[in-house]
Design a protein around this motif. Structure first.
Motif, short mmCIF file in Angstrom:
data_model
loop_
_atom_site.label_atom_id
_atom_site.label_comp_id
_atom_site.label_asym_id
_atom_site.label_seq_id
_atom_site.Cartn_x
_atom_site.Cartn_y
_atom_site.Cartn_z
N THR A 4 30.23 -37.79 14.06
CA THR A 4 29.67 -37.05 12.92
C THR A 4 29.22 -35.64 13.30
O THR A 4 28.97 -34.77 12.40
CB THR A 4 28.35 -37.78 12.48
N PRO B 145 26.35 -40.68 3.88
CA PRO B 145 27.45 -39.62 3.17
C PRO B 145 26.90 -38.78 2.09
O PRO B 145 27.35 -37.78 1.82
CB PRO B 145 28.53 -40.60 2.53
N GLY C 150 33.84 -35.04 5.36
CA GLY C 150 33.52 -35.70 4.25
C GLY C 150 34.73 -35.65 3.54
O GLY C 150 35.00 -36.52 2.38
N ARG D 78 25.17 -36.16 4.05
CA ARG D 78 25.91 -35.63 5.54
C ARG D 78 25.10 -35.42 6.61
O ARG D 78 25.48 -34.50 7.28
CB ARG D 78 26.99 -34.61 4.96
#
Ligand SMILES: Cc1ncc(COP(=O)(O)O)c(C=O)c1O
Length: 416
Positions: free
Chosen positions: A200, A168, A368, A171
């Motif tokens: 993702t 995270p 996100g 990213r």
């Protein structure tokens, strides 16, 4: 009177043999899609389901597919007979060539076969069933991953573990993936997304793939590639097969699940293939016979219509050429939407960094956004996405993207 006639007595209800069945949890993506469909608001936007949409927000039937269907209608020899248990060989042979490369030495050495499956999901399932019978070990799937991997391997009886894939903070790819590869028991199965990782949108670089292969080789891990997006990620069928072909060149035995849902737009036709790559050609007929045994007891033989379409497209040079052009156009539209979304958020000075939108690849972006921000978009702004923040870029077009970006901007500024 008629009401009374339709009532079921409490006594009869109490006698059901199924009163012990509990409601299974709904699939979050399909549930979201049902809520989207029921919303009468004309400006609603769906970025939940991973299916391609045109600039007009409509499903797309590829021209090469329409032409193949017309050829089938005009063919006096076409019929609706059963396919063999292993499916349509002209399709499975072409699917093996598509993923390994037409001039792959593995094909020349008879070290690969294809086995038709009920789309990508079915290919994973029959592959996992076969592995469970003959090569039982721990199965590792990425975290996060496409919603079905855990269930498929779990239902086949595997102990399923996860390798952290998403970081995270950056990213991007989580470096701890390599640690998990090193610490996993020797001979583990690793489910790898060949390209366009779902959810993702982050793919390893070529250097990172090389490191994955190196560690997997040292540890004797088994790669099970899931290729649901070949050609859809970069717009180039060969480029998207790079990771698989690199592993083949490194001498791995492996399974490869292929889906033709996205790249041929044949979602509901359930067109898939399981490619097996092995060291010893002599084992392939035996593995093939066991796959037949597995599918015989599950669904007997796969559906014919979609496989015939795919076979015609893959084996007819003009249709194949047209397919590559259409595939590139779909991939390019998605890339354009990524750039547009990035530009709009930058123009609005939306807090945070957004370059991951253009860095990520394929149908999905992991935005996100927090769970609360996602819930607010769904509950108050008629924007439908699952609450891990994944969006399907294919749901965006030049008409709805500004409104979408404005709502993202609003939730980022106002909701934690
Ligand atoms: C990573 C991944 N694997 C497999 C599939 C299976 O798709 P299908 O069974 O429709 O071919 C999907 C579909 O979204 C996917 O994203």
């Amino acid at each position: 009177m008629s009401n009374r006639m339709h009532q079921v007595s409490e006594h009869l209800k109490a006698s059901s043999q199924f009163n012990n069945v509990n409601l299974a949890p709904p699939d979050p993506i399909l549930k979201m899609n049902a809520i989207y469909k029921a919303d009468p608001d004309p400006v609603k936007i769906s970025v939940g389901v991973g299916a391609y949409r045109t600039e007009e927000g409509k499903p797309y039937i590829l021209n090469c597919v329409k032409k193949a269907e017309r050829m089938m209608l005009d063919d006096p020899n076409n019929d609706h007979e059963y396919l063999p248990m292993a499916g349509l060989q002209s399709f499975t042979d072409a699917a093996v060539k598509l993923i390994l490369g037409a001039d792959s030495h593995i094909i020349k050495e008879n070290r690969a076969i294809g086995f038709q499956a009920i789309s990508g999901t079915g290919a994973l399932r029959v592959g996992a069933e076969l592995l469970n019978r003959f090569r039982k070990s721990i199965a590792y799937v990425s975290k996060p991953t496409w919603g079905n991997h855990l269930a498929i391997f779990g239902d086949c009886g595997f102990e399923v573990r996860e390798y952290q894939y998403w970081d995270p903070a950056t990213r991007g790819l989580n470096e701890s993936f390599f640690d998990t590869l090193r610490s996993a028991p020797n001979g583990s199965i690793f489910v790898l997304h060949g390209c366009a990782h779902n959810p993702t949108g982050v793919d390893p670089t070529e250097e990172q793939w090389k490191l994955v292969a190196k560690i997997m080789k040292e540890k004797n891990h088994f790669p099970f590639f899931d290729c649901a997006y070949q050609g859809f990620a970069s717009g180039d069928l060969d480029k998207d097969a790079w990771s698989v072909r690199y592993f083949v060149d490194q001498g791995f035995e492996m399974f490869i699940a292929q889906s033709f849902a996205k790249n041929l737009g044949l979602y509901g036709e359930r067109v898939g293939n399981l490619t097996l790559v092995v060291h010893n050609p002599d084992v392939l007929p035996k593995m093939h016979s066991n796959l037949c045994k597995i599918v015989r007891a599950m669904y007997s033989c796969p559906p014919a219509h979609g496989a015939k379409i795919a076979s015609l497209v893959l084996n007819t040079p003009e249709l194949y050429k047209e397919w590559t052009v259409e595939l590139k156009a779909m991939a390019d539209r998605i890339k354009e939407m990524r750039v547009m979304l990035f530009d709009l958020l930058t123009e609005m000075k939306t807090p945070g960094t957004w370059n991951h939108i253009t860095d990520q690849i394929g149908m999905f972006t992991f935005t996100g956004l927090t769970q609360n921000q996602c819930k607010t978009l769904v509950g108050e702004h008629h924007i439908y996405l699952i609450d891990n923040g994944r969006i399907s870029i294919a749901g965006l077009n030049t008409k709805n993207i500004r409104r979408f970006a404005e709502k993202i901007d609003w939730v980022v500024r106002n909701i934690q």
